[in-house]
Write an enzyme that holds these catalytic residues in place. Sequence first.
Site, PDB file in Angstrom:
ATOM      1  CG  HIS A   1      -2.087   0.925   1.068  1.00 18.14           C
ATOM      2  ND1 HIS A   1      -2.002   2.278   1.282  1.00 18.14           N
ATOM      3  CD2 HIS A   1      -3.366   0.683   0.684  1.00 18.14           C
ATOM      4  CE1 HIS A   1      -3.180   2.833   1.061  1.00 18.14           C
ATOM      5  NE2 HIS A   1      -4.022   1.885   0.695  1.00 18.14           N
ATOM      6  CG  HIS A   2       1.830   5.110  -2.788  1.00 17.58           C
ATOM      7  ND1 HIS A   2       2.855   5.770  -2.149  1.00 17.58           N
ATOM      8  CD2 HIS A   2       2.010   5.338  -4.107  1.00 17.58           C
ATOM      9  CE1 HIS A   2       3.622   6.365  -3.046  1.00 17.58           C
ATOM     10  NE2 HIS A   2       3.135   6.114  -4.232  1.00 17.58           N
ATOM     11  CB  SER A   3      -0.530   4.437   3.418  1.00  8.81           C
ATOM     12  OG  SER A   3      -0.718   3.058   3.665  1.00  8.81           O
TER      13      SER A   3
ATOM     14  CG  ASN B   1       4.010   7.968   1.032  1.00  7.96           C
ATOM     15  OD1 ASN B   1       4.274   7.511  -0.077  1.00  7.96           O
ATOM     16  ND2 ASN B   1       3.450   7.240   1.980  1.00  7.96           N
TER      17      ASN B   1
END
Length: 424
Positions: free
Chosen positions: A141-143, A269
Amino acid sequence: MSIEKQMMVGEVPVSPFSRLFSMPGFDCFNIVTIGFKNEASPSAFIEGLKNTLLNHPRFSCILETGSGEHKPRWIPTNVNVKDHVVVPNIDPTIENPDQFLEDYTSNMVFSPIDVCKPLWEIHILNIKTSDAESLLVGRFHHSLGDGMSLMSLLLACSRKTSDPGALPTLVAPKKSKVTNVWWSLVSRLWFIIKLMFNTVVEVFKFLLILCSVRDNATPLMEKPIRATLTPNKFIHRVISLDDVKVVKNAMNMDLAKMMEKGSNSRWGNSIGYVMIPLWMKSENDIFEYIRRSKTIMDRKKLSLEPLFSYMLFKLTVEVFGYKALRTLAMRIFGRSTVVLSNVAGPTEEISLFDHQISYVAASISGFPQALIVHITSYVNKAIINLGVDLDVIPDPHHLCDHIVEALQIMKSAVEEEISGDLGV
């Protein structure tokens, strides 16, 4: 007893970008494919992940999105690695293994992931393709982090093939020697002036695009942005990095210059965006496309536009909340035709849990664009990975062929120019 009560100690707030990538309609995943030169051993990966990946707090935490007064947060939990490792039963005599891999990675986007456990999973495919003897396909997951964070994590889990006990080495930046103090001061002052000027110009353009009406429709923007996932197809092509360097050196783009000042990276991120105009015009000189792109990128690299876009996202969520953040993000991506990203990989052969790596390919799902281009490097290879909307680009292989063909045309033009200069 609820997880919240069990794990109150060690809870960490979720960063604005991690929250954005987990919002409805913007649920983004990094899809990473790693090819190996030998058959994969699932037990070796399970044991290796226990000793490496689980040491990182993000991969042993549950993402709680929050509601009401409760803010999003990372909650530590106990992880059973076997729950995150998938080993499908694949027919070794399958007719088209490359097609199977493409379909497998594409279908991963639509398979649900259990939000009650850490948001990552590893799929081990013991199938021989054109570029590997076996594969690992990871869905993160990009989180959890951006591309640079995941590449750093891969290097931290890997070892040199030439020295199995040693971590991959990073190239140390060269320190510039000051020969003349006055000339150094003048150069720094000129640098600051250019930085300020370029920042004002590029930020103004960024805001102009953000506030303007959407551009006229192009073949890649025929479909309106929707809150649901569209049919995605992920394909990759492994090409020679030396071919890329031939063109790079001819156009005076030495990558070492980017390393002169070094950088201090952190996990997460920390993402900034730059808006690059694309033009559709036939040029007699094929290098004109690269010259224009290089001029634009040089100007943007000498500006604070990426930092401005990052701070704009952060300020928006702090002042107006996450709904405003999502609206801003969709507005930016709604004015973008193509998403381009690249991550530099290791320059030496490495192995992951005693599996020698052949290549590393990466892409992302969840963005509204019909075309997403990711480029990674590994030793002497460059891997082009396309994520496409099949309703807009029904034949992504044809598009990939054109990209590779364009590189070969540029390389041939460079070689002809060199031969002419040498009188060959």
